[in-house]
Scaffold this motif. Structure first.
Motif, PDB file in Angstrom:
ATOM      1  N   ILE A   3       0.780  -1.104  -0.004  1.00  0.00           N
ATOM      2  CA  ILE A   3       0.031   0.194  -0.049  1.00  0.00           C
ATOM      3  C   ILE A   3       0.829   1.386  -0.102  1.00  0.00           C
ATOM      4  N   TYR A   4       0.276   2.191  -0.757  1.00  0.00           N
ATOM      5  CA  TYR A   4       1.192   3.401  -0.695  1.00  0.00           C
ATOM      6  C   TYR A   4       2.694   3.283  -1.357  1.00  0.00           C
ATOM      7  N   GLY A   5       2.827   2.130  -1.832  1.00  0.00           N
ATOM      8  CA  GLY A   5       4.149   2.102  -2.493  1.00  0.00           C
ATOM      9  C   GLY A   5       4.592   3.042  -3.738  1.00  0.00           C
ATOM     10  N   ASN A   6       5.917   3.267  -4.167  1.00  0.00           N
ATOM     11  CA  ASN A   6       6.181   4.113  -5.236  1.00  0.00           C
ATOM     12  C   ASN A   6       6.095   3.331  -6.547  1.00  0.00           C
ATOM     13  N   ALA A  11      11.248   3.843  -7.196  1.00  0.00           N
ATOM     14  CA  ALA A  11      11.866   3.135  -6.317  1.00  0.00           C
ATOM     15  C   ALA A  11      12.330   1.650  -6.581  1.00  0.00           C
ATOM     16  N   MET A  12      13.025   1.081  -5.729  1.00  0.00           N
ATOM     17  CA  MET A  12      13.455  -0.463  -6.058  1.00  0.00           C
ATOM     18  C   MET A  12      13.265  -0.939  -4.558  1.00  0.00           C
ATOM     19  N   TYR A  13      12.696  -2.181  -4.511  1.00  0.00           N
ATOM     20  CA  TYR A  13      12.372  -2.741  -3.409  1.00  0.00           C
ATOM     21  C   TYR A  13      12.914  -4.233  -3.116  1.00  0.00           C
ATOM     22  N   PRO A  14      14.370  -4.150  -3.152  1.00  0.00           N
ATOM     23  CA  PRO A  14      15.102  -5.525  -2.941  1.00  0.00           C
ATOM     24  C   PRO A  14      14.578  -6.223  -1.585  1.00  0.00           C
ATOM     25  N   PRO A  42      23.452   4.137  -5.610  1.00  0.00           N
ATOM     26  CA  PRO A  42      23.486   5.086  -6.616  1.00  0.00           C
ATOM     27  C   PRO A  42      22.082   5.691  -6.464  1.00  0.00           C
ATOM     28  N   VAL A  43      21.985   6.767  -5.861  1.00  0.00           N
ATOM     29  CA  VAL A  43      20.473   7.330  -5.917  1.00  0.00           C
ATOM     30  C   VAL A  43      20.556   8.857  -6.153  1.00  0.00           C
ATOM     31  N   TYR A  44      19.496   9.629  -6.691  1.00  0.00           N
ATOM     32  CA  TYR A  44      19.342  10.850  -6.945  1.00  0.00           C
ATOM     33  C   TYR A  44      18.603  11.548  -5.601  1.00  0.00           C
ATOM     34  N   ALA A  45      18.247  10.921  -4.648  1.00  0.00           N
ATOM     35  CA  ALA A  45      17.550  11.547  -3.705  1.00  0.00           C
ATOM     36  C   ALA A  45      17.833  11.052  -2.422  1.00  0.00           C
ATOM     37  N   PHE A  46      17.235   9.910  -1.738  1.00  0.00           N
ATOM     38  CA  PHE A  46      17.715   9.149  -0.645  1.00  0.00           C
ATOM     39  C   PHE A  46      17.521   7.616  -0.939  1.00  0.00           C
ATOM     40  N   TRP A  47      17.881   6.923   0.003  1.00  0.00           N
ATOM     41  CA  TRP A  47      17.813   5.525   0.175  1.00  0.00           C
ATOM     42  C   TRP A  47      17.403   5.129   1.688  1.00  0.00           C
ATOM     43  N   SER A  48      16.869   3.999   2.022  1.00  0.00           N
ATOM     44  CA  SER A  48      16.530   3.743   3.239  1.00  0.00           C
ATOM     45  C   SER A  48      16.365   2.346   3.265  1.00  0.00           C
TER      46      SER A  48
END
Length: 95
Positions: A3-6, A11-14, A42-48
């Motif tokens: 739910i509410y995923g990009n 986004a990438m969700y490994p 390698p991102v253009y904003a943030f990662w988590s």
């Protein structure tokens, strides 16, 4: 994903369920995730990184993480002295 995923463009969700030895991840072990200097994702904003309790797919309870009223969790991390980054993944506070 979820739910509410990009979208896949945003986004990438490994997902990982086993460790480097192919053993199922468990709270009984201590794991590290290390990024050498210059090798952060390698991102253009943030990662988590988010840890979910399975099979419920809910966030893992962790009293050492700051939790806001929206129930989103975050914890700032600093780089190693060499410019790399090591994240500790364990069921107890690292101190």
């Amino acid at each position: 994903m979820g739910i509410y995923g990009n979208s896949k463009q945003e986004a990438m969700y490994p997902v990982y369920g086993v460790d480097a030895a192919g053993q199922k991840l468990t709270g009984a072990n201590i794991y590290t995730l290390h990024f050498a200097p210059g090798e952060l994702p390698p991102v253009y904003a943030f990662w988590s990184m988010t840890m979910y309790e399975l099979p419920a797919s809910l966030l893992v309870a962790n009293p050492s993480i700051v939790t806001s009223s929206t129930r989103r969790c975050c914890r700032s991390s600093s780089a190693n002295g060499d410019g790399g980054l090591t994240l500790l993944i364990q069921n107890e506070s690292p101190g």
